[in-house]
Design an enzyme around this catalytic site. Structure first.
Site, PDB file in Angstrom:
ATOM      1  N   HIS A 215       0.867  -1.179   0.000  1.00  0.00           N
ATOM      2  CA  HIS A 215       0.000   0.000   0.000  1.00  0.00           C
ATOM      3  C   HIS A 215       0.911   1.239   0.000  1.00  0.00           C
ATOM      4  CE1 HIS A 215      -2.762   2.974   1.843  1.00  0.00           C
ATOM      5  NE2 HIS A 215      -3.762   2.163   1.564  1.00  0.00           N
TER       6      HIS A 215
ATOM      7  N   ASP B  48       3.236  -4.338   7.550  1.00  0.00           N
ATOM      8  CA  ASP B  48       1.961  -3.632   7.422  1.00  0.00           C
ATOM      9  C   ASP B  48       0.854  -4.669   7.634  1.00  0.00           C
ATOM     10  OD1 ASP B  48      -0.420  -2.521   6.616  1.00  0.00           O
ATOM     11  OD2 ASP B  48       0.301  -1.800   4.665  1.00  0.00           O
TER      12      ASP B  48
ATOM     13  N   GLN C 135      -4.473  -5.083   7.003  1.00  0.00           N
ATOM     14  CA  GLN C 135      -5.505  -6.019   6.539  1.00  0.00           C
ATOM     15  C   GLN C 135      -5.490  -7.316   7.340  1.00  0.00           C
ATOM     16  OE1 GLN C 135      -7.841  -5.258   4.324  1.00  0.00           O
ATOM     17  NE2 GLN C 135      -6.939  -3.280   3.789  1.00  0.00           N
TER      18      GLN C 135
ATOM     19  N   LYS D 217     -10.333  -0.541  10.580  1.00  0.00           N
ATOM     20  CA  LYS D 217     -10.553  -1.699   9.708  1.00  0.00           C
ATOM     21  C   LYS D 217     -10.927  -2.941  10.513  1.00  0.00           C
ATOM     22  CE  LYS D 217      -7.192  -0.170   6.233  1.00  0.00           C
ATOM     23  NZ  LYS D 217      -7.999   0.458   5.172  1.00  0.00           N
TER      24      LYS D 217
ATOM     25  N   CYS E 172      -4.958   2.660  -3.592  1.00  0.00           N
ATOM     26  CA  CYS E 172      -3.746   3.178  -2.947  1.00  0.00           C
ATOM     27  C   CYS E 172      -2.574   2.238  -3.122  1.00  0.00           C
ATOM     28  CB  CYS E 172      -3.980   3.481  -1.468  1.00  0.00           C
ATOM     29  SG  CYS E 172      -5.183   4.768  -1.205  1.00  0.00           S
TER      30      CYS E 172
END
Lengths: 149, 408
Positions: free
Chosen positions: B121, B198, B201, B224, B364
């Site tokens: 991302h 990261d 998600q 999220k 993104c």
């Protein structure tokens, strides 16, 4: 809101077979328009013969509304003088509710009356998130005209 | 199928019509909806306990501080971190910028390499580009295979002593790909590189254990994972957090301030300049409680099943291409696709008219979009409140799109 009003036959035709979709050999003005949010891209190249748009290239990738708008615009402005193009841009933006006009430059009952095929884009007005798609080529055209000055 | 449909009534927003149809929310990879338990936790805090933290000499402030620090403990336990290894901030982007500016800026030099993946991302690319401009360190990218998995051969080829940091997404927000973070971390550690994960998600959708991953730094966002917006989490190994400089200075993060210089508060507070997102942290803790009550293994199992159902239904549509691993064992619930020559924005508009909310665009992740040769894709993404009938509504809308565009 009807999707048939948005996706008129003429729009899909211009999307699938865009007019003036070739680069010019020697443009007088070029501008690139991008909508970073959705990735629509349009490059407008114009050749001026004196004050008149003698040729135009409208090349891009993006959604049906942005690309059909570019294609229809390229047909509508070919052979027109700067003053005529400016008037057309204003009429288009008023039709699309992008701009207001104090004077009545369009027929309020049928704002797209003088715009030919472009009238088909009027349905986009009912889909506010898509108006910027239709507007992108017109902003880019104005930039190309400025660059050609 | 793992049936979580009874949870839908916990989410007030889902009980509404959109353009005359029941709302079908398929954009949880962008942001998730919030259960009443989270909304109430935030509202209750403002109604009963609101005060600034760590500074009041009065009971209300102490109560607010207890809730805020209690939230930290809950979030830490959720990812198997120690309490002192968790700093709150605005979101994953904020956490990744802290790492880039607090660690990267002070530890990278010309000749060093920052190894990222093409799946990242923008939040795990752009901060490193900024740091690269300051330090002269070079950015290098690991591509993906034709099956949308990380190209581990290419990773092995690119990994050498020059690499000082590896930035990797645990789960791609576009492809859904789940990356083998532990394997990457082991290899990176062998050449002395740090691993920045990261997990924006991954943490909402599967059990994440920072120790089992052996992540050096890891970042995720509250919004999220059923929590509020404006709250994010930075995890770092204690020794790394101790050594890392703060990227932001201000109140609350200092031990002492002299005219020319200051000393920092202890970890993790030195990374929390200014008034922190207090209500948001408390809301996030409520989200963590909610997810734990269901069980992350159940959340994951439901997602595997609904994603399998969606992949079957979508790939049966003529002209539809899915960009992501076909095997649900290796992927999460973000499903990106294109349909014939219909632009994703047109798909999104047509679906919106049927109450179906999907994302369209580059998500993104423009370098990934370029490597797929697709400037834009449509993306449906699932969470625990989605049902097979949501997938059916998506498929019906895609069939209508084919008709409107006259796709043979």
């Amino acid at each position: 809101m009807s999707l048939n009003e948005l996706y008129r036959e003429v729009i899909l035709d211009h999307y699938r077979a865009p007019r003036h979709h070739d680069h010019l050999a020697d443009p007088s003005g070029t501008a690139e328009g991008k909508n970073p949010l959705c990735g629509d891209e349009v490059t407008i190249e114009i050749a001026l013969d004196g004050d008149v748009i003698s040729d135009i290239g409208a090349i891009g990738v993006g959604c049906s509304i942005s690309q059909a708008s570019a294609s229809m615009m390229s047909e509508a402005v070919s052979g027109k003088s700067r003053a005529e193009v400016e008037e057309l841009v204003r009429k288009f933006k008023v039709m699309m509710a992008i701009e207001d006009s104090d004077e009545e430059i369009v027929n309020p009952d049928r704002p797209g009356e003088a715009l030919g095929d472009l009238e088909a884009l009027q349905g986009v007005r009912k889909f506010p998130v898509r108006i910027k798609c239709a507007d992108l080529p017109w902003i880019t055209l104005q930039q190309a005209l400025e660059e050609a000055e | 199928m793992t049936d979580l449909a009874h949870l839908r009534s916990d989410f007030p927003i889902l009980d509404q019509k959109m353009n005359g149809h029941p709302l079908v929310y398929l954009d949880s990879a962008a942001t998730s909806q919030k259960p009443a338990a989270v909304i109430d936790a935030v509202a209750d805090f403002y109604r009963t306990t609101n005060a600034n933290v760590h500074r009041g000499a009065y009971t209300l402030s102490n109560d607010a501080t207890d809730l805020y620090e209690g939230a930290r403990a809950g979030v830490a336990a959720f990812v198997n971190a120690a309490v002192g290894e968790i700093a709150f901030n605005r979101g994953t982007t904020s956490a990744l910028n802290q790492i880039a500016y607090g660690w990267g800026l002070y530890n990278l030099k010309p000749g060093d390499r920052i190894l990222l993946t093409l799946m990242e991302h923008h939040a795990n690319i752009v901060p490193w580009q900024l740091v690269s401009r300051h330090t002269g360190a070079e950015l290098v990218y690991v591509p993906h295979t034709g099956d949308y998995a990380l190209d581990l051969d290419a990773f092995a080829d690119l990994l050498d002593e020059r690499v000082k940091v590896v930035g990797i997404t645990a789960m791609s927000n576009v492809l859904g790909t789940i990356n083998p973070v532990r394997q990457i971390a082991d290899a990176a550690h062998e050449v002395g590189a740090l691993v920045v994960v990261d997990a924006a998600q991954a943490v909402p959708h599967m059990a994440v254990d920072v120790k089992a991953m052996d992540a050096d730094f890891l970042a995720f966002s509250g919004h999220k994972m059923l929590g509020p917006t404006g709250i994010g989490v930075l995890y770092g190994k204690a020794s790394l957090l101790e050594a890392m400089e703060p990227a932001e200075g201000g109140g609350e993060m200092i031990s002492d301030v002299q005219l020319e210089s200051s000393t920092w508060a202890s970890v993790p507070h030195k990374f929390e300049a200014g008034t922190p997102p207090i209500a948001e942290a408390i809301g996030l803790a409520a989200a963590v409680d909610y997810l734990q009550a269901i069980g992350m293994d159940v959340v994951r199992q439901h997602e595997v099943e609904i994603t399998a159902y969606a992949l079957d239904a979508l790939t049966a549509i003529d002209g539809l291409t899915v960009y992501g691993p076909p095997d649900t064992a290796n992927r999460g619930g973000a499903v990106s696709f294109t349909l014939a020559d219909i632009h994703p924005h047109d798909l999104a508009t047509i679906l919106d008219q049927r109450g179906v909310a999907i994302r369209a665009g580059h998500h993104c992740a423009r370098p990934l979009a370029r490597s797929l040769n697709q400037p834009a894709t449509a993306r449906a993404s699932f969470y625990l409140y989605n049902t097979p009938s949501d997938v059916d509504a998506l498929v019906d809308g895609l069939q209508e799109s084919r008709e409107i565009f006259g796709v043979a």
